[in-house]
Design a protein around this motif. Structure first.
Motif, PDB file in Angstrom:
ATOM      1  N   THR A 127       0.808  -1.212   0.000  1.00  0.00           N
ATOM      2  CA  THR A 127       0.000   0.000   0.000  1.00  0.00           C
ATOM      3  C   THR A 127       0.841   1.261   0.000  1.00  0.00           C
ATOM      4  N   SER A 128       2.134   1.177   0.190  1.00  0.00           N
ATOM      5  CA  SER A 128       3.010   2.344   0.207  1.00  0.00           C
ATOM      6  C   SER A 128       4.426   1.854  -0.028  1.00  0.00           C
ATOM      7  N   LEU A 175      -0.120  -4.712  18.569  1.00  0.00           N
ATOM      8  CA  LEU A 175       0.240  -4.464  17.172  1.00  0.00           C
ATOM      9  C   LEU A 175      -1.001  -4.604  16.302  1.00  0.00           C
ATOM     10  N   ARG A 176      -1.266  -3.582  15.508  1.00  0.00           N
ATOM     11  CA  ARG A 176      -2.361  -3.635  14.535  1.00  0.00           C
ATOM     12  C   ARG A 176      -1.846  -4.358  13.293  1.00  0.00           C
ATOM     13  N   THR A 177      -2.263  -5.594  13.113  1.00  0.00           N
ATOM     14  CA  THR A 177      -1.704  -6.397  12.020  1.00  0.00           C
ATOM     15  C   THR A 177      -2.277  -6.036  10.660  1.00  0.00           C
ATOM     16  N   GLY A 178      -3.497  -5.467  10.627  1.00  0.00           N
ATOM     17  CA  GLY A 178      -4.148  -5.219   9.346  1.00  0.00           C
ATOM     18  C   GLY A 178      -4.797  -6.450   8.757  1.00  0.00           C
ATOM     19  N   PRO A 195       8.898   7.263  12.658  1.00  0.00           N
ATOM     20  CA  PRO A 195       8.215   7.247  13.963  1.00  0.00           C
ATOM     21  C   PRO A 195       6.698   7.347  13.839  1.00  0.00           C
ATOM     22  N   GLN A 196       6.197   8.063  12.831  1.00  0.00           N
ATOM     23  CA  GLN A 196       4.758   8.183  12.668  1.00  0.00           C
ATOM     24  C   GLN A 196       4.139   6.835  12.287  1.00  0.00           C
ATOM     25  N   LYS A 197       4.773   6.140  11.349  1.00  0.00           N
ATOM     26  CA  LYS A 197       4.288   4.822  10.947  1.00  0.00           C
ATOM     27  C   LYS A 197       4.386   3.830  12.111  1.00  0.00           C
TER      28      LYS A 197
END
Length: 501
Positions: free
Chosen positions: A166-167, A379-382, A366-368
């Protein structure tokens, strides 16, 4: 720490084979220690300091393994890179990581030299032929270890770049503590033993092949026999003739072995562990393996940022379609993606993970990093999934792959499972494409079975017989192959680029 365990094996069983590439001389644990120490001292002679990034873009080979272990031993950060990366991607990884040193294949020297001016932090690139005897090239380096083993579990051991669906890819920082915790967890869950023999057919620039498979064997003091690349015919012959006890693969590999067997039946029941991961294991392959090879594949769930999280049990039910309960020392939960409140069993939400194996953050972002974790450290795994009442988890695909059509949620794996029941479908991938009326429409890409001539309307009608109408594909596109990464996992972002125009 994982290096300490390896050092113990080198000292206690120096004559035992540690690793051996097919058709090459074996390397004993004692020889491995000498080679790694000499490589460590070679890196030190080049001025490599703790925290420096050491990048390696080499085929699967002994030098690759030595560079990895040597970098960890001197507290440098190992950066493994896919040998098939084109120069544009290689330039990005080297620039983003600020790597000081690169080991690369001699055949790529002209191309790499051409981008060197774009990489001001890259101080040196050493080109070598991975097939040559690396040990002879460092024979003058001391075989004694001249640097203390890393003792801080928070010290970064590796930087592994995410797939970047996605990026732009992000460098996940994996610490010595992360590696130690994950390996220990897998050893408890999978019962690794010193007398195990692993057939290693995975790439080693990836967490699956490098950490789960190779480190798993070395941590146990076992023997790893390595194939430079996966060859189904050779792998099947070896599995049948060499009496391996452990084999790790991805669905693409297992599919090729299953297809190679055809109508013949083989007995691999003497093997105590055959795993499947990196992508969902289709149901027909799960049952086909049981019938053809007399073994039940063990499916598990991991990711670059964590290593392994969940696994079907070594002893107990290996449930079709499930990735099992959490591994020892791992916590998992299912939450509402919007509110992040925990959901009850059997409800689909985002999978979140916590444990000592979870990475410490993304390099220089740091933002990511902050976005990856909840305020209380999950942890947000997605990944979307559900927990069954007995603790087994079932994945429902990536959150970004969720299709919302007419306000209703469609989980691609459910549609793919229905498609695979059609006799003319060899493989499939389901995505959502923009639709003016419904928001998104369900689109299926299908690889037909050899000799089959499937019809789009027939396929759609077949799915409507098994699924609610809103879940059935509205469009079916027949393709020869899917865009996939090095482990054979379908890259749905690229598929959407092609099919959603």
């Amino acid at each position: 720490m994982f290096l300490d365990t390896l050092a113990d094996h080198c000292r206690n069983q120096p004559d035992k084979i540690a690793i051996q590439f097919i058709n090459r001389p074996p390397v004993t644990y004692g020889e491995l220690e000498i080679a790694v120490n000499r490589t460590s001292n070679f890196l030190l002679s080049l001025g490599i300091q703790p925290g420096d990034r050491v990048a390696v873009q080499l085929p699967k080979s002994l030098p690759f393994i030595y560079f990895h272990l040597a970098a960890a031993q001197i507290s440098a950060i190992f950066l493994p890179l896919n040998p098939d990366y084109p120069m544009a991607e290689l330039r990005y990884f080297l620039a983003d990581s600020s790597a000081r040193l690169l080991f690369a294949d001699r055949r790529k020297q002209p191309e790499i030299d051409a981008i060197a001016s774009d990489l001001p932090t890259l101080e040196r690139t050493l080109f070598l032929d991975p097939a040559e005897d690396w040990e002879s090239q460092i024979a003058d380096c001391s075989a004694e270890r001249h640097s203390p083993m890393p003792t801080d579990p928070n010290q970064t051991a590796m930087m592994l770049y995410t797939s970047g669906t996605t990026s732009r890819p992000k460098g996940a920082l994996i610490t010595h503590g992360n590696l130690t915790a994950n390996i220990a967890s897998l050893h408890e869950a999978w019962g690794w033993r010193g007398d195990d023999m692993l057939l290693h057919a995975l790439p080693i620039f990836h967490v699956h092949g490098l950490v789960v498979a190779l480190h798993g064997a070395l941590h146990a003091g076992a023997t790893a026999i390595l194939l430079p690349t996966f060859d189904a015919a050779m792998a099947l012959e070896l599995l049948l003739s060499r009496r391996f006890s452990v084999f790790m693969g991805v669905p693409t590999m297992h599919r090729r072995l299953y297809q190679l067997a055809g109508d013949q039946r083989y007995d691999l029941s003497f093997m105590r562990l055959i795993t499947s991961g990196s992508d969902r294991l289709p149901d027909d392959l799960f049952f086909g393996y049981q019938e053809t090879f007399k073994v039940t594949l063990l499916e598990r769930y991991g990711m670059t940022e964590t290593g392994m999280n969940l696994s079907n049990p070594l002893l107990g039910e290996r449930r079709v379609g499930s990735v099992g309960p959490p591994l020892p020392g791992v916590s998992a939960r299912i939450v509402d993606p919007a509110s992040e409140t925990p959901l009850p069993d059997d409800e689909v939400g985002e999978v979140q993970i916590k444990g000592a194996h979870v990475f410490k953050g993304y390099w220089g972002q740091p933002q990511k990093t902050a976005e990856a974790f909840t305020p209380d450290g999950w942890l947000r795994t997605g990944d979307m999934g559900l927990r069954e009442p007995d603790g087994y988890y079932t994945l429902k695909g990536r959150a970004k792959d969720l299709i919302i059509t007419g306000g209703l949620n469609v989980y691609p794996p459910e549609v793919e499972l229905a498609l695979m029941r059609h006799p003319a479908v060899a493989a499939c991938a389901v995505i959502g494409c923009p639709d003016d009326e419904w928001g998104e429409q369900v689109v299926a890409a299908v690889i037909p079975r050899d000799g089959a001539v499937p019809n789009e309307a027939e396929i759609c009608a077949f799915c409507r017989e098994q699924l609610a109408a809103y879940k059935a594909p509205r469009r079916v596109v027949f393709v020869d192959e899917f865009p996939a990464n090095a482990l054979g996992k379908i890259q749905k972002a690229k598929l959407r680029e092609t099919l959603c125009e």
